[in-house]
Write an enzyme that holds these catalytic residues in place. Sequence first.
Site, mmCIF file in Angstrom:
data_model
loop_
_atom_site.group_PDB
_atom_site.id
_atom_site.type_symbol
_atom_site.label_atom_id
_atom_site.label_comp_id
_atom_site.label_asym_id
_atom_site.label_seq_id
_atom_site.Cartn_x
_atom_site.Cartn_y
_atom_site.Cartn_z
ATOM 1 N N ASP A 21 0.825 -1.212 0.000
ATOM 2 C CA ASP A 21 0.000 0.000 0.000
ATOM 3 C C ASP A 21 0.860 1.264 0.000
ATOM 4 O O ASP A 21 1.989 1.257 0.503
ATOM 5 C CB ASP A 21 -0.914 -0.024 1.241
ATOM 6 C CG ASP A 21 -2.096 0.914 1.098
ATOM 7 O OD1 ASP A 21 -2.327 1.443 -0.004
ATOM 8 O OD2 ASP A 21 -2.791 1.121 2.119
ATOM 9 N N HIS A 38 2.392 2.999 -8.977
ATOM 10 C CA HIS A 38 2.188 1.556 -9.181
ATOM 11 C C HIS A 38 3.375 0.947 -9.939
ATOM 12 O O HIS A 38 3.814 -0.157 -9.631
ATOM 13 C CB HIS A 38 0.882 1.308 -9.943
ATOM 14 C CG HIS A 38 -0.347 1.797 -9.222
ATOM 15 N ND1 HIS A 38 -0.580 1.520 -7.890
ATOM 16 C CD2 HIS A 38 -1.409 2.547 -9.634
ATOM 17 C CE1 HIS A 38 -1.738 2.072 -7.526
ATOM 18 N NE2 HIS A 38 -2.258 2.704 -8.568
ATOM 19 N N SER A 66 -7.548 -5.187 -5.086
ATOM 20 C CA SER A 66 -8.673 -5.778 -4.346
ATOM 21 C C SER A 66 -9.956 -5.701 -5.178
ATOM 22 O O SER A 66 -10.049 -4.904 -6.120
ATOM 23 C CB SER A 66 -8.872 -5.043 -3.018
ATOM 24 O OG SER A 66 -9.408 -3.755 -3.242
ATOM 25 N N GLU A 68 -12.540 -4.360 -4.162
ATOM 26 C CA GLU A 68 -13.020 -2.982 -3.944
ATOM 27 C C GLU A 68 -12.276 -1.987 -4.848
ATOM 28 O O GLU A 68 -12.804 -0.926 -5.187
ATOM 29 C CB GLU A 68 -12.840 -2.599 -2.473
ATOM 30 C CG GLU A 68 -13.783 -3.313 -1.507
ATOM 31 C CD GLU A 68 -13.428 -4.778 -1.220
ATOM 32 O OE1 GLU A 68 -12.268 -5.174 -1.445
ATOM 33 O OE2 GLU A 68 -14.328 -5.521 -0.788
ATOM 34 N N LEU A 132 10.424 -20.733 -4.938
ATOM 35 C CA LEU A 132 9.492 -19.806 -4.277
ATOM 36 C C LEU A 132 8.189 -19.775 -5.072
ATOM 37 O O LEU A 132 8.216 -19.818 -6.296
ATOM 38 C CB LEU A 132 10.119 -18.395 -4.276
ATOM 39 C CG LEU A 132 9.224 -17.213 -3.913
ATOM 40 C CD1 LEU A 132 8.826 -17.265 -2.436
ATOM 41 C CD2 LEU A 132 9.942 -15.884 -4.192
ATOM 42 N N ARG A 189 2.170 -4.799 6.223
ATOM 43 C CA ARG A 189 1.413 -3.762 5.519
ATOM 44 C C ARG A 189 2.230 -2.484 5.531
ATOM 45 O O ARG A 189 2.665 -2.026 6.591
ATOM 46 C CB ARG A 189 0.051 -3.495 6.128
ATOM 47 C CG ARG A 189 -0.710 -2.438 5.292
ATOM 48 C CD ARG A 189 -2.179 -2.297 5.585
ATOM 49 N NE ARG A 189 -2.798 -1.441 4.575
ATOM 50 C CZ ARG A 189 -4.056 -1.467 4.226
ATOM 51 N NH1 ARG A 189 -4.868 -2.310 4.794
ATOM 52 N NH2 ARG A 189 -4.523 -0.637 3.294
ATOM 53 N N ARG A 195 -4.798 -1.729 9.027
ATOM 54 C CA ARG A 195 -6.010 -2.523 8.795
ATOM 55 C C ARG A 195 -5.716 -3.639 7.800
ATOM 56 O O ARG A 195 -4.687 -3.650 7.145
ATOM 57 C CB ARG A 195 -7.179 -1.648 8.340
ATOM 58 C CG ARG A 195 -6.891 -0.816 7.113
ATOM 59 C CD ARG A 195 -8.125 0.019 6.698
ATOM 60 N NE ARG A 195 -7.761 0.942 5.646
ATOM 61 C CZ ARG A 195 -7.324 2.189 5.836
ATOM 62 N NH1 ARG A 195 -7.230 2.677 7.056
ATOM 63 N NH2 ARG A 195 -6.990 2.953 4.820
ATOM 64 N N SER A 197 -8.112 -4.670 5.366
ATOM 65 C CA SER A 197 -8.731 -4.364 4.063
ATOM 66 C C SER A 197 -9.126 -5.612 3.253
ATOM 67 O O SER A 197 -8.797 -5.728 2.068
ATOM 68 C CB SER A 197 -7.800 -3.473 3.226
ATOM 69 O OG SER A 197 -7.510 -2.267 3.903
HETATM 70 C C1 IPE Z 1 -5.506 -2.598 -0.090
HETATM 71 O O1 IPE Z 1 -5.167 -1.271 -0.242
HETATM 72 C C2 IPE Z 1 -5.460 -3.285 -1.412
HETATM 73 C C3 IPE Z 1 -4.153 -3.397 -2.029
HETATM 74 C C4 IPE Z 1 -3.020 -3.027 -1.512
HETATM 75 C C5 IPE Z 1 -4.150 -3.991 -3.330
HETATM 76 P P1 IPE Z 1 -6.269 -0.113 -0.350
HETATM 77 O O2 IPE Z 1 -5.529 1.148 -0.474
HETATM 78 O O3 IPE Z 1 -7.242 -0.449 -1.421
HETATM 79 O O4 IPE Z 1 -7.006 -0.247 1.055
HETATM 80 P P2 IPE Z 1 -7.853 0.811 1.892
HETATM 81 O O5 IPE Z 1 -8.953 1.281 1.006
HETATM 82 O O6 IPE Z 1 -6.932 1.929 2.262
HETATM 83 O O7 IPE Z 1 -8.319 0.054 3.086
HETATM 84 C C1 IPE Z 2 -1.763 0.228 -3.290
HETATM 85 O O1 IPE Z 2 -1.494 1.597 -3.341
HETATM 86 C C2 IPE Z 2 -2.018 -0.373 -4.650
HETATM 87 C C3 IPE Z 2 -3.433 -0.622 -4.942
HETATM 88 C C4 IPE Z 2 -4.396 -0.535 -4.080
HETATM 89 C C5 IPE Z 2 -3.767 -1.005 -6.297
HETATM 90 P P1 IPE Z 2 -2.646 2.676 -3.336
HETATM 91 O O2 IPE Z 2 -3.004 2.963 -4.768
HETATM 92 O O3 IPE Z 2 -3.776 2.256 -2.485
HETATM 93 O O4 IPE Z 2 -1.902 3.910 -2.730
HETATM 94 P P2 IPE Z 2 -2.469 4.961 -1.672
HETATM 95 O O5 IPE Z 2 -2.993 4.186 -0.509
HETATM 96 O O6 IPE Z 2 -3.553 5.731 -2.369
HETATM 97 O O7 IPE Z 2 -1.293 5.809 -1.330
HETATM 98 MG MG MG Z 3 -4.087 2.463 -0.482
#
Ligand code: IPE
Ligand code: IPE
Ligand code: MG
Length: 250
Positions: A21, A38, A66, A68, A132, A189, A195, A197
Site C-alpha cells: 500500500d 504503481h 482488491s 473494492e 518460491l 502492511r 487494517r 482491508s
Molecule cells: C488494499 O489497499 C489493497 C491493495 C493493496 C491492493 P487499499 O488502499 O485499497 O485499502 P484501503 O482502502 O486503504 O483500506
Molecule cells: C496500493 O497503493 C495499490 C493498490 C491498491 C492497487 P494505493 O493505490 O492504495 O496507494 P495509496 O494508498 O492511495 O497511497
Molecule cells: Mg491504499
Amino acid sequence: MISSEDLKTKPIPKHVAIIMDGNGRWAKQRNKPRIEGHTQGATALRSVLEGCIETGIEYLTVYAFSIENWHRSPVEVGGLMNLFIKSCHTEIDNLNRNNIRFRAIGKLDMLDSECYQELKRTEEKTKNNEALQLVVALSYGSRWEIAHAAKQIAKAAEEHRLNSEQVDEQLFANYLSTHFMPDPDLLIRTSGEYRISNYLLWQLAYTELYFTDVLWPDFSKEELYKAIADYQTRERRFGKTSEQIYDVSK
Ligand code: IPE
Ligand code: IPE
Ligand code: MG
C-alpha cells in the site's frame, strides 16, 4: 544492515503475505500520476523477491488489486491492468531464472480477457519452478473468497458429493483459493495503515502482523529483512502459554 545470513540463524517465515500500500501517496508526493507509483511498486516487488530467494521464504502472497479497487477511476484501473500485462511479459525470464512459480488468486473472471490470458500463460510457463511461489492476489477479496467456498461446499452437498458432517476447518480451507499453501507466518502492511482491508481474513488467524510507514514503492529487500528480524523476536503461542511452548512436559 541486516544480512540474509544473519537472519538464517533463526526461524525464517515459510509464508509471507504483503499488503502493498501507498503507491498513490508516493506518486502524489512527487506530483506524478498515480500509475507511476504503481510502476515503481513493481520494482519494489522485484527487490523483495530477491530477498525471499536469499532467505529461503517459500511462499510470498502479495495483494496487488482488491475487489473494492474496481471502484477506482477507469484511468487508474486501466493503467493497473496494463501494468499487470506488461509485468507478466517483462518478468517471465526473471521468474524462470530464479526458479519462481507464479500464481494468481482472486475473482479472475472480472478481468478482461487479455489480462486473464496473460496471467494464465505466466502460470503455465513457471509451473515447474519450485524455489518460491509468488502468489498475486488480484481482483481478490477475502469475503468473496469465503462466500465462494461456502457456495461450492453447499453445491457439493446438494449433489451428494459430501455431507454436512464432513465440513470442518480443514475441509473449508481446502475450498479457499489458498488451499495449496500453509497460512501466512508474517503479514506486512506498508504506508502506515493499520487494517486488513479484506485480505486473507481466514488465513491470518495466527499470523504475526508487521506495520511500517514506508510507502510500498520505497520498500525493498532491506525493508523485508527488517520485518523478518522483527518477526524473529515474536513468541508464537497459538493459544498456549509461554511455559508450554518451551517445556513440552507442561
Ligand atoms: C488494499 O489497499 C489493497 C491493495 C493493496 C491492493 P487499499 O488502499 O485499497 O485499502 P484501503 O482502502 O486503504 O483500506
Ligand atoms: C496500493 O497503493 C495499490 C493498490 C491498491 C492497487 P494505493 O493505490 O492504495 O496507494 P495509496 O494508498 O492511495 O497511497
Ligand atoms: Mg491504499
